[in-house]
Design a protein around this motif. Structure first.
Motif, PDB file in Angstrom:
ATOM      1  N   HIS A  47       5.739   7.000  -6.411  1.00  0.00           N
ATOM      2  CA  HIS A  47       4.852   5.850  -6.247  1.00  0.00           C
ATOM      3  C   HIS A  47       5.580   4.612  -5.723  1.00  0.00           C
ATOM      4  CE1 HIS A  47       1.435   7.802  -8.173  1.00  0.00           C
ATOM      5  NE2 HIS A  47       2.238   8.220  -9.126  1.00  0.00           N
ATOM      6  N   LEU A  48       6.908   4.594  -5.787  1.00  0.00           N
ATOM      7  CA  LEU A  48       7.651   3.379  -5.441  1.00  0.00           C
ATOM      8  C   LEU A  48       7.404   2.902  -4.012  1.00  0.00           C
ATOM      9  CD1 LEU A  48      11.070   4.025  -7.240  1.00  0.00           C
ATOM     10  CD2 LEU A  48       9.186   2.568  -7.973  1.00  0.00           C
ATOM     11  N   PRO A  49       7.356   3.793  -3.005  1.00  0.00           N
ATOM     12  CA  PRO A  49       7.148   3.282  -1.628  1.00  0.00           C
ATOM     13  C   PRO A  49       5.782   2.640  -1.403  1.00  0.00           C
ATOM     14  CG  PRO A  49       8.045   5.527  -1.612  1.00  0.00           C
ATOM     15  CD  PRO A  49       7.599   5.239  -3.009  1.00  0.00           C
ATOM     16  N   HIS A  50       4.818   2.860  -2.316  1.00  0.00           N
ATOM     17  CA  HIS A  50       3.445   2.382  -2.083  1.00  0.00           C
ATOM     18  C   HIS A  50       3.060   1.225  -2.989  1.00  0.00           C
ATOM     19  CE1 HIS A  50       2.976   6.101   0.219  1.00  0.00           C
ATOM     20  NE2 HIS A  50       3.449   6.757  -0.824  1.00  0.00           N
ATOM     21  N   LEU A  51       3.987   0.742  -3.820  1.00  0.00           N
ATOM     22  CA  LEU A  51       3.617  -0.260  -4.820  1.00  0.00           C
ATOM     23  C   LEU A  51       3.072  -1.541  -4.213  1.00  0.00           C
ATOM     24  CD1 LEU A  51       6.514   0.051  -7.434  1.00  0.00           C
ATOM     25  CD2 LEU A  51       4.162   0.832  -7.652  1.00  0.00           C
ATOM     26  N   PHE A  52       3.549  -1.902  -3.021  1.00  0.00           N
ATOM     27  CA  PHE A  52       3.172  -3.195  -2.438  1.00  0.00           C
ATOM     28  C   PHE A  52       2.008  -3.066  -1.454  1.00  0.00           C
ATOM     29  CE2 PHE A  52       7.647  -3.283  -3.603  1.00  0.00           C
ATOM     30  CZ  PHE A  52       7.663  -4.362  -4.471  1.00  0.00           C
ATOM     31  N   GLU A  53       1.349  -1.894  -1.455  1.00  0.00           N
ATOM     32  CA  GLU A  53       0.156  -1.734  -0.636  1.00  0.00           C
ATOM     33  C   GLU A  53      -1.052  -2.299  -1.382  1.00  0.00           C
ATOM     34  OE1 GLU A  53      -0.206   2.371   0.251  1.00  0.00           O
ATOM     35  OE2 GLU A  53       1.735   2.507   1.296  1.00  0.00           O
ATOM     36  N   ARG A  54      -1.999  -2.800  -0.637  1.00  0.00           N
ATOM     37  CA  ARG A  54      -3.183  -3.390  -1.243  1.00  0.00           C
ATOM     38  C   ARG A  54      -4.027  -2.328  -1.946  1.00  0.00           C
ATOM     39  NH1 ARG A  54      -5.113  -7.466   3.660  1.00  0.00           N
ATOM     40  NH2 ARG A  54      -3.147  -8.606   3.815  1.00  0.00           N
ATOM     41  N   PHE A  55      -4.478  -2.654  -3.165  1.00  0.00           N
ATOM     42  CA  PHE A  55      -5.350  -1.820  -3.983  1.00  0.00           C
ATOM     43  C   PHE A  55      -4.678  -0.526  -4.432  1.00  0.00           C
ATOM     44  CE2 PHE A  55      -8.293  -4.273  -1.261  1.00  0.00           C
ATOM     45  CZ  PHE A  55      -8.986  -4.954  -2.247  1.00  0.00           C
ATOM     46  N   TYR A  56      -3.361  -0.466  -4.355  1.00  0.00           N
ATOM     47  CA  TYR A  56      -2.683   0.752  -4.805  1.00  0.00           C
ATOM     48  C   TYR A  56      -2.410   0.647  -6.298  1.00  0.00           C
ATOM     49  CZ  TYR A  56       0.451   4.743  -4.997  1.00  0.00           C
ATOM     50  OH  TYR A  56       1.027   5.946  -5.296  1.00  0.00           O
ATOM     51  N   ARG A  57      -2.742   1.712  -7.036  1.00  0.00           N
ATOM     52  CA  ARG A  57      -2.498   1.755  -8.468  1.00  0.00           C
ATOM     53  C   ARG A  57      -1.743   3.033  -8.791  1.00  0.00           C
ATOM     54  NH1 ARG A  57      -8.088   0.200  -8.663  1.00  0.00           N
ATOM     55  NH2 ARG A  57      -8.376  -1.957  -9.383  1.00  0.00           N
ATOM     56  N   GLY A 115      -6.916  -4.353 -16.682  1.00  0.00           N
ATOM     57  CA  GLY A 115      -7.429  -5.477 -15.908  1.00  0.00           C
ATOM     58  C   GLY A 115      -6.745  -5.696 -14.587  1.00  0.00           C
ATOM     59  N   GLY A 116      -5.993  -4.716 -14.112  1.00  0.00           N
ATOM     60  CA  GLY A 116      -5.298  -4.878 -12.840  1.00  0.00           C
ATOM     61  C   GLY A 116      -6.223  -4.673 -11.659  1.00  0.00           C
ATOM     62  N   SER A 117      -5.949  -5.405 -10.574  1.00  0.00           N
ATOM     63  CA  SER A 117      -6.775  -5.293  -9.369  1.00  0.00           C
ATOM     64  C   SER A 117      -6.095  -4.523  -8.257  1.00  0.00           C
ATOM     65  CB  SER A 117      -7.120  -6.698  -8.851  1.00  0.00           C
ATOM     66  OG  SER A 117      -5.938  -7.376  -8.428  1.00  0.00           O
ATOM     67  N   ALA A 176       0.899  -6.950  -3.701  1.00  0.00           N
ATOM     68  CA  ALA A 176       0.678  -7.231  -2.276  1.00  0.00           C
ATOM     69  C   ALA A 176       0.722  -8.738  -2.025  1.00  0.00           C
ATOM     70  CB  ALA A 176      -0.652  -6.643  -1.826  1.00  0.00           C
ATOM     71  N   ILE A 177       0.127  -9.526  -2.953  1.00  0.00           N
ATOM     72  CA  ILE A 177       0.165 -10.982  -2.811  1.00  0.00           C
ATOM     73  C   ILE A 177       1.588 -11.495  -2.968  1.00  0.00           C
ATOM     74  CG2 ILE A 177      -0.599 -13.135  -3.875  1.00  0.00           C
ATOM     75  CD1 ILE A 177      -3.231 -11.709  -4.554  1.00  0.00           C
TER      76      ILE A 177
END
Length: 468
Positions: A402-412, A422-424, A429-430
């Motif tokens: 999962h590490l390469p995708h952590l900073f993608e939008r809406f990735y959980r 409560g995470g979005s 990404a922000i």
């Protein structure tokens, strides 16, 4: 390897192959021409000897064989190729060039001569150093001696050393000329390719200097392929700009419009929870509605922040990292039952917007707490021209895939669990967008069961000037 280098090497390679094939062709033509002339000389010489033989053997003895040729007239006691190859025939006359030596052919050459009436072959005469190589022409003749006709053979030869020397000299001259031509062509090709690709490099530099928002490239005044390329790129950038602006407007409008009903929902749910008698099932349902509305409110706020990521007004100032870490620690210390430690050099400063960097750190610490951490370390390191801030925790950790995708939008990582927390899926990404706006970068390290570490770098700065 750059396109300029590839084109230059391809041009040089094609020219090298062309010159090589041309060299082999010219050497073959020259060799064929020289040996054809040599064969003509030998045929003419043999014809002269045959004319003398037709006048009788005595005429040949008086005139003699041409002194410039290696020639010999041999009488055949019997047509035995093996005997001829060992001893040769009876020598009637030899040219002065032969001296005491004999022209003796190999057995296959004698066999061909006796069967076909003539033969072309090469013979080596012994001498100091390497043997003297001769091209020899042999033919059957008849010699009239004292009224008796004898069968014999005529061997006429000439050295090939001068021909081979001429061919070798030609090869050296051609190789030197070809290398010079190849070198000059390489320089010329590199220069021409550089000039041909210069407009493309100009387009690349303009594109690299472009900001995050698509902007049109300056169009050259020429009417060539580069101008057509720039016009096509500008058309594409214009469409991207329109799509970007439409997306931004949609996110902003949707975020603003969604805030009003969410505020109303939370207000009414809060009123019902505080002021009305409820059964346990009703209270549980209202708590779910409140939790989901709060999560949606956070998602709306994150979407609004994300839509403004290209237009954020970053106001960087010299900022002491230790103060920033202490502020974040103080914010979470009251609600966190575990331990938060801060380690940073006293004199480490970065250049950044305090509010935005606080938002990044708060997001990382909040993620650590949601991951079940009991200890959080906020550390900073001075690397000279930049500073690295590291947020470590002893939480549950993140699987490596999962590490390469952590900073993608809406990735959980775990959608069900993140939804409960409560995470979005937009926080990281922000944070990445904020740090990139500061000229920094962010990365993550983690091991399941041991915890995670999120690090980001920022340009270092000196302390702010003292107030006057």
């Amino acid at each position: 390897m750059t396109l300029r280098t590839r084109i230059t090497l391809l041009t040089a390679g094609l020219l090298f192959v062309t010159l090589l094939l041309l060299g082999f062709a010219l050497e073959g033509l020259l060799r064929s021409f020289l040996y054809r002339n040599l064969r003509g000389e030998l045929l003419e010489a043999s014809n002269q000897v045959v004319r003398l033989l037709n006048l009788g053997g005595q005429a040949l003895l008086e005139a003699g064989l041409p002194p410039s040729l290696y020639a010999e007239v041999q009488l055949l006691p019997e047509e035995n190729p093996s005997l001829l190859a060992r001893e040769g025939g009876i020598s009637l006359q030899r040219s002065p060039a032969l001296g005491s030596q004999r022209l003796v052919l190999k057995e296959p050459d004698y066999r061909t001569l006796l069967q076909a009436g003539e033969v072309w072959t090469e013979v080596g005469l012994p001498r100091e150093g390497r043997p003297l190589s001769l091209l020899v022409y042999g033919r059957k003749v008849e010699v009239s001696l004292g009224g008796t006709v004898w069968k014999g053979i005529l061997l006429v030869g000439k050295p090939t050393e001068d021909l081979e020397a001429t061919l070798a000299q030609f090869a050296r001259i051609y190789a030197g000329t070809a290398l010079l031509v190849l070198f000059l062509a390489l320089l010329l090709a590199r220069r021409l390719v550089a000039r041909a690709l210069e407009p493309l490099e100009w387009v690349a530099r303009k594109a690299e200097a472009m900001s995050a928002r698509p902007e049109p490239l300056p169009e050259p005044e020429t009417e060539d392929e580069v101008a057509a390329l720039v016009k096509a790129l500008n058309g594409m950038l214009s469409r991207l700009q329109e799509a970007f602006e439409a997306q931004t407007r949609f996110l902003q409008d949707a975020s603003h419009e969604l805030r009003t009903p969410l505020t109303a929902i939370l207000g009414h749910v809060g009123y019902l929870l505080r002021r009305t008698p409820l059964t346990e099932a009703q209270r549980e349902s209202l708590e779910v509605v409140k939790r989901e509305a709060e999560r949606m409110g956070k998602l709306v706020s994150d979407l609004l922040d994300l839509s403004q990521s290209g237009t954020w007004r970053i106001e960087p100032v010299p900022l002491r990292v230790l103060d920033l870490l202490e502020e974040v620690k103080e914010e979470f210390a009251k609600s966190f039952e575990g331990e938060i430690r801060v380690e940073a050099p006293e004199g480490l400063y970065v250049r950044g917007d305090p509010d935005r960097l606080h938002q990044v750190l708060a997001n990382l610490v909040s993620n650590a707490l949601k991951a079940g951490a009991r200890r959080v370390w906020l550390r900073a390191f001075d690397l000279g021209d930049k500073a690295v801030v590291r947020v470590e925790d002893d939480g549950e950790g993140i699987p490596e895939e999962h590490l390469p995708h952590l900073f993608e939008r809406f990735y959980r990582v775990d959608k069900a669990r993140d939804r409960e927390r409560g995470g979005s899926g937009l926080g990281l990404a922000i944070a990445k967008a904020i740090l990139e706006a500061h000229g920094g970068e962010i990365w993550a390290e983690s091991e399941v069961g041991k915890g995670s570490a999120f690090s980001f770098s920022l340009p270092a700065s000196g302390p702010p000037p003292p107030p006057r």
